[in-house]
Design a protein around this motif. Structure first.
Motif, PDB file in Angstrom:
ATOM      1  N   TRP A 213      20.828  38.243  -7.810  1.00 48.02           N
ATOM      2  CA  TRP A 213      19.301  37.574  -7.372  1.00 48.02           C
ATOM      3  C   TRP A 213      19.412  36.304  -6.528  1.00 48.02           C
ATOM      4  N   ASN A 214      18.497  36.241  -5.800  1.00 53.15           N
ATOM      5  CA  ASN A 214      17.911  35.149  -5.066  1.00 53.15           C
ATOM      6  C   ASN A 214      17.623  33.856  -5.917  1.00 53.15           C
ATOM      7  N   LYS A 215      17.767  32.600  -5.402  1.00 50.17           N
ATOM      8  CA  LYS A 215      17.590  31.395  -6.261  1.00 50.17           C
ATOM      9  C   LYS A 215      15.957  31.378  -6.565  1.00 50.17           C
TER      10      LYS A 215
ATOM     11  N   LYS B  36      25.011  34.789 -14.412  1.00 52.01           N
ATOM     12  CA  LYS B  36      23.627  34.694 -15.219  1.00 52.01           C
ATOM     13  C   LYS B  36      23.090  36.020 -15.777  1.00 52.01           C
ATOM     14  N   ALA B  37      22.796  35.823 -17.129  1.00 51.56           N
ATOM     15  CA  ALA B  37      22.461  37.008 -17.885  1.00 51.56           C
ATOM     16  C   ALA B  37      21.020  37.095 -18.455  1.00 51.56           C
ATOM     17  N   MET B  38      20.326  38.003 -18.499  1.00 51.97           N
ATOM     18  CA  MET B  38      19.149  38.106 -19.104  1.00 51.97           C
ATOM     19  C   MET B  38      19.129  38.867 -20.290  1.00 51.97           C
ATOM     20  N   PRO B  39      19.077  38.231 -21.721  1.00 46.02           N
ATOM     21  CA  PRO B  39      18.979  39.059 -22.765  1.00 46.02           C
ATOM     22  C   PRO B  39      17.783  39.980 -23.040  1.00 46.02           C
TER      23      PRO B  39
ATOM     24  N   GLU C 233      19.388  43.652  -5.951  1.00 45.18           N
ATOM     25  CA  GLU C 233      19.239  42.245  -5.359  1.00 45.18           C
ATOM     26  C   GLU C 233      17.891  41.824  -4.919  1.00 45.18           C
ATOM     27  N   HIS C 234      17.073  42.938  -4.894  1.00 45.51           N
ATOM     28  CA  HIS C 234      15.648  42.530  -4.577  1.00 45.51           C
ATOM     29  C   HIS C 234      14.646  43.577  -5.373  1.00 45.51           C
TER      30      HIS C 234
END
Length: 418
Positions: free
Chosen positions: A242-244, A382-385, A414-415
């Motif tokens: 991901w982008n910031k 970074k992980a999204m639960p 990525e997008h």
């Protein structure tokens, strides 16, 4: 003088909360002028005046819950003179006009408030349903018999009959309020529902009677836990690509839309009574929005047709409407699947509650940092639960797992969609 009672707002619901009065005693109003804004379990509704005239009295304060049929206003109607008629003709026509006006006024209330809403197919899955109104009406009917007679308990009033609406008597019984200790605010001391609510608020400092969206949520959650065979699957989406400046809400909505198209069984409604399942081709995502007034779930219809900027514009406008308590009933209907981004506040995993007749809800937790092994080396990512609850009566575990896999696949791009 005419009394204007709360009409059926076309929702099949027995009660509404007064959000805002737009007039005060002494004001002169015209037919169809908005006099009060009410909140039902389904939406915010502006109620117009059925007559032109002077406001003599308002019943209820902002925040009060009132029942259908309760008096809202007393209005001194404005009448017009008719010339070129004899005195006898005037009297006769006055009677006829009065009768016709009453009939027309009744039609105005129904036509402006109720009839129009009845043209909309009301969804039964949004917080609260019509059965609660039917139950309330039936119990109110029974309360006529229970409420009749003389009160006991207060020596000063034990020999006098308490004047109260049947619904107020029933409400007092449910809330444990001694009705003979309540002062009525209606005509001749008639005890109204609002008087019982006020007494309940005063009875135990620090307690409150749930209203509006919070009150409706009680019924919705109870229905879900009673009727849905809930199973929750958890997974993580790694966001190292991901982008910031990624917009998390937009990415989630796009991912849910994508997964719903890949595994259509999760984008469905289920009716246990008829044992039928309706699998939708259109993705209407209900977005859970937390507010000081309670939980609202506005619906982004045909979510797959929105680009990123359109989604952000819709989100901003909808959240603003909810905060200002200006959201229409049609904005809360016909969701085919729900998204709850509770991680924006706190929480990693959860067991979100499915709202029937939907069969699935997606919960996104707080993004966390973790270390994984990549090419034999520890790497921070970074992980999204993710927590996806589904109704196992309508969906198989395989369908739910494939949905989650598609959800993760889209989030790890990525997008998102352009």
């Amino acid at each position: 003088m005419k009394s204007f009672t709360l009409p059926d707002l076309g929702e099949g619901l027995a009660e509404s909360e007064i959000v805002e009065w737009h007039i005060k005693a002494g004001d002169v109003v015209k037919v169809d002028q908005i006099v009060v804004t009410l909140e039902t379990a389904k939406a915010i509704v502006d109620v117009p005046a059925p007559y032109s005239g002077t406001i003599l009295k308002r019943f209820g304060h902002e925040g009060d819950v009132i029942n259908v049929g309760s008096v809202l206003l007393e209005i001194e109607e404005i009448t017009t003179e008719i010339s070129n008629h004899t005195h006898g003709q005037l009297e006769a026509e006055s009677v006829n006009e009065s009768s016709a006006a009453q009939s027309k006024d009744a039609a105005t209330v129904v036509g402006k408030v109720s009839h129009q809403n009845h043209q909309v197919d009301i969804d039964s899955f949004w917080v609260g349903d019509a059965s609660s109104a039917q139950e309330a009406r039936s119990t109110q009917g029974a309360s006529y018999a229970e409420g009749a007679g003389y009160t006991q308990g207060n020596p000063e009033r034990s020999n006098n009959q308490v004047s109260a609406l049947p619904s107020a008597r029933l409400l007092a019984k449910r809330l444990g309020i001694s009705i003979d200790l309540v002062d009525g605010s209606g005509d001749s001391g008639l005890i109204l529902d609002v008087d019982i609510y006020n007494a309940a608020d005063k009875q135990q400092p620090g307690t409150e009677v749930l209203k509006g969206a919070r009150r409706a949520m009680v019924k919705s959650m109870a229905e879900s836990h009673h009727n849905v065979a809930s199973v929750t699957i958890t997974e993580e989406a790694l966001l190292n690509h991901w982008n910031k400046d990624e917009d998390i809400s937009i990415r989630l909505i796009q991912a849910v839309s994508y997964a719903s198209q890949q595994e259509k069984a999760m984008n469905a409604w289920f009716d246990a009574t008829t044992m039928t399942r309706c699998v939708h081709t259109t993705v209407n995502i209900g977005i859970a929005v937390d507010s000081s007034h309670g939980l609202y779930v506005p619906v982004l219809r045909q979510a797959d047709s929105y680009n990123a900027q359109d989604i952000r514009t819709w989100l901003d406008g909808t959240v603003k409407g909810i905060r200002n308590r200006r959201i229409g009933r049609e904005q809360l209907q016909n969701a085919t699947i729900t998204l709850s981004n509770f991680g924006a506040i706190a929480g990693i995993y959860a067991t979100p509650v499915v709202s029937p007749p939907q069969v699935a809800i997606v919960g996104a937790g707080r993004i966390i940092k973790k270390v994984i092994m990549e090419d034999g080396k520890p790497t921070e990512v970074k992980a999204m639960p993710l927590s996806v609850t589904f109704d196992h009566r309508a969906c198989t575990g395989g369908e739910a797992a494939r949905f989650v896999k598609a959800l993760v696949k889209h989030l790890e791009r990525e997008h998102g969609n352009a």
